[in-house]
Design a protein around this motif. Structure first.
Motif, PDB file in Angstrom:
ATOM      1  N   CYS A  34      -5.798  13.370  10.534  1.00  0.00           N
ATOM      2  CA  CYS A  34      -6.884  12.395  10.002  1.00  0.00           C
ATOM      3  C   CYS A  34      -6.602  11.281   9.491  1.00  0.00           C
ATOM      4  N   GLN A  35      -7.043  10.076   9.540  1.00  0.00           N
ATOM      5  CA  GLN A  35      -6.459   9.018   9.028  1.00  0.00           C
ATOM      6  C   GLN A  35      -6.390   8.961   7.623  1.00  0.00           C
ATOM      7  N   SER A  36      -7.372   9.853   6.867  1.00  0.00           N
ATOM      8  CA  SER A  36      -7.415   9.599   5.528  1.00  0.00           C
ATOM      9  C   SER A  36      -6.520  10.417   5.057  1.00  0.00           C
ATOM     10  N   THR A  37      -5.360  11.121   5.577  1.00  0.00           N
ATOM     11  CA  THR A  37      -4.319  11.661   5.081  1.00  0.00           C
ATOM     12  C   THR A  37      -3.336  10.738   4.770  1.00  0.00           C
ATOM     13  N   TYR A  38      -3.389   9.475   5.161  1.00  0.00           N
ATOM     14  CA  TYR A  38      -2.353   8.566   4.915  1.00  0.00           C
ATOM     15  C   TYR A  38      -2.971   7.034   4.707  1.00  0.00           C
ATOM     16  N   MET A  39      -3.942   6.944   4.988  1.00  0.00           N
ATOM     17  CA  MET A  39      -4.469   5.379   4.746  1.00  0.00           C
ATOM     18  C   MET A  39      -6.089   5.604   4.157  1.00  0.00           C
ATOM     19  N   ASN A  40      -6.547   4.392   3.893  1.00  0.00           N
ATOM     20  CA  ASN A  40      -7.862   3.976   3.527  1.00  0.00           C
ATOM     21  C   ASN A  40      -8.834   3.924   5.098  1.00  0.00           C
ATOM     22  N   PHE A  45      -7.979  -1.061   5.527  1.00  0.00           N
ATOM     23  CA  PHE A  45      -7.445   0.104   6.085  1.00  0.00           C
ATOM     24  C   PHE A  45      -6.044   0.121   5.751  1.00  0.00           C
ATOM     25  N   ASP A  46      -5.605  -0.019   4.849  1.00  0.00           N
ATOM     26  CA  ASP A  46      -4.146   0.159   4.461  1.00  0.00           C
ATOM     27  C   ASP A  46      -3.740   1.275   4.116  1.00  0.00           C
ATOM     28  N   TYR A  47      -2.481   1.382   4.144  1.00  0.00           N
ATOM     29  CA  TYR A  47      -1.810   2.746   3.809  1.00  0.00           C
ATOM     30  C   TYR A  47      -1.749   2.947   2.448  1.00  0.00           C
ATOM     31  N   VAL A  48      -1.913   4.039   2.071  1.00  0.00           N
ATOM     32  CA  VAL A  48      -1.880   4.616   0.648  1.00  0.00           C
ATOM     33  C   VAL A  48      -0.669   5.336   0.252  1.00  0.00           C
ATOM     34  N   ALA A  49       0.174   4.645  -0.325  1.00  0.00           N
ATOM     35  CA  ALA A  49       1.579   5.120  -0.636  1.00  0.00           C
ATOM     36  C   ALA A  49       1.772   6.501  -1.214  1.00  0.00           C
ATOM     37  N   GLY A  50       1.027   6.960  -2.167  1.00  0.00           N
ATOM     38  CA  GLY A  50       1.148   8.273  -2.494  1.00  0.00           C
ATOM     39  C   GLY A  50       0.858   9.436  -1.506  1.00  0.00           C
ATOM     40  N   ARG A  51      -0.352   8.842  -0.553  1.00  0.00           N
ATOM     41  CA  ARG A  51      -0.731   9.838   0.561  1.00  0.00           C
ATOM     42  C   ARG A  51       0.307   9.838   1.658  1.00  0.00           C
ATOM     43  N   THR A  52       0.924   8.772   1.891  1.00  0.00           N
ATOM     44  CA  THR A  52       1.828   8.512   3.027  1.00  0.00           C
ATOM     45  C   THR A  52       3.107   9.394   2.596  1.00  0.00           C
ATOM     46  N   GLU A  53       3.464   9.221   1.427  1.00  0.00           N
ATOM     47  CA  GLU A  53       4.682  10.228   0.971  1.00  0.00           C
ATOM     48  C   GLU A  53       4.550  11.648   1.138  1.00  0.00           C
ATOM     49  N   ALA A  54       3.492  11.973   0.572  1.00  0.00           N
ATOM     50  CA  ALA A  54       3.184  13.516   0.832  1.00  0.00           C
ATOM     51  C   ALA A  54       3.018  13.985   2.121  1.00  0.00           C
ATOM     52  N   MET A  55       2.468  13.090   3.252  1.00  0.00           N
ATOM     53  CA  MET A  55       2.087  13.231   4.499  1.00  0.00           C
ATOM     54  C   MET A  55       3.605  13.438   5.054  1.00  0.00           C
ATOM     55  N   GLN A  56       4.375  12.596   5.003  1.00  0.00           N
ATOM     56  CA  GLN A  56       5.763  12.588   5.433  1.00  0.00           C
ATOM     57  C   GLN A  56       6.282  13.824   5.157  1.00  0.00           C
ATOM     58  N   THR A  57       6.598  14.077   3.988  1.00  0.00           N
ATOM     59  CA  THR A  57       7.330  15.285   3.583  1.00  0.00           C
ATOM     60  C   THR A  57       6.573  16.547   4.244  1.00  0.00           C
ATOM     61  N   GLY A  58       5.289  16.665   4.112  1.00  0.00           N
ATOM     62  CA  GLY A  58       4.868  17.767   5.061  1.00  0.00           C
ATOM     63  C   GLY A  58       5.114  17.710   6.372  1.00  0.00           C
ATOM     64  N   LEU A  59       5.001  16.891   6.916  1.00  0.00           N
ATOM     65  CA  LEU A  59       5.341  16.544   8.571  1.00  0.00           C
ATOM     66  C   LEU A  59       6.818  16.816   8.754  1.00  0.00           C
ATOM     67  N   ALA A  60       7.843  16.524   7.773  1.00  0.00           N
ATOM     68  CA  ALA A  60       8.996  16.638   8.134  1.00  0.00           C
ATOM     69  C   ALA A  60       9.299  18.106   8.129  1.00  0.00           C
ATOM     70  N   ARG A  61       8.833  18.739   7.030  1.00  0.00           N
ATOM     71  CA  ARG A  61       8.865  20.214   7.068  1.00  0.00           C
ATOM     72  C   ARG A  61       8.598  21.101   8.188  1.00  0.00           C
ATOM     73  N   MET A  62       7.047  20.629   8.563  1.00  0.00           N
ATOM     74  CA  MET A  62       6.597  21.093  10.015  1.00  0.00           C
ATOM     75  C   MET A  62       7.669  21.086  11.099  1.00  0.00           C
ATOM     76  N   VAL A  63       8.152  19.725  11.366  1.00  0.00           N
ATOM     77  CA  VAL A  63       8.652  19.542  12.546  1.00  0.00           C
ATOM     78  C   VAL A  63      10.138  20.321  12.281  1.00  0.00           C
ATOM     79  N   GLY A  64      10.639  20.353  11.082  1.00  0.00           N
ATOM     80  CA  GLY A  64      12.068  20.855  10.865  1.00  0.00           C
ATOM     81  C   GLY A  64      11.770  22.504  11.351  1.00  0.00           C
TER      82      GLY A  64
END
Length: 80
Positions: A34-40, A45-64
């Motif tokens: 869902c776009q709301s996990t990383y942007m308004n 329609f800009d990226y939200v830094a805090g959401r983006t960082e949390a999403m990247q961390t979770g995504l990296a763990r899932m892919v790993g």
């Protein structure tokens, strides 16, 4: 609807059809978020830094974890 029809490659999963080749042992994974996990979702329609960082961390763990599972299941010769 049967479960096999629900996850059918013909149901809008063209990247899976284009990149996966099950008969050759090549699998593809499609992940949608869902776009709301990383942007308004409203202008601008800009990226939200805090959401983006949390999403990247979770995504990296899932892919790993997925890669670890594939490596654990695959014959050594298939990964080289």
């Amino acid at each position: 609807m049967k479960l096999s029809e629900l996850f059918s490659l013909e149901r809008g999963n063209s990247p899976l059809v284009n990149y996966g080749a099950l008969e050759r042992g090549i699998h593809a994974v499609r992940l949608e978020m869902c776009q709301s996990t990383y942007m308004n979702e409203r202008a601008p329609f800009d990226y939200v830094a805090g959401r983006t960082e949390a999403m990247q961390t979770g995504l990296a763990r899932m892919v790993g974890a997925a890669l670890d599972a594939v490596q654990a299941l695959a014959p050594t010769s298939a990964l080289s």
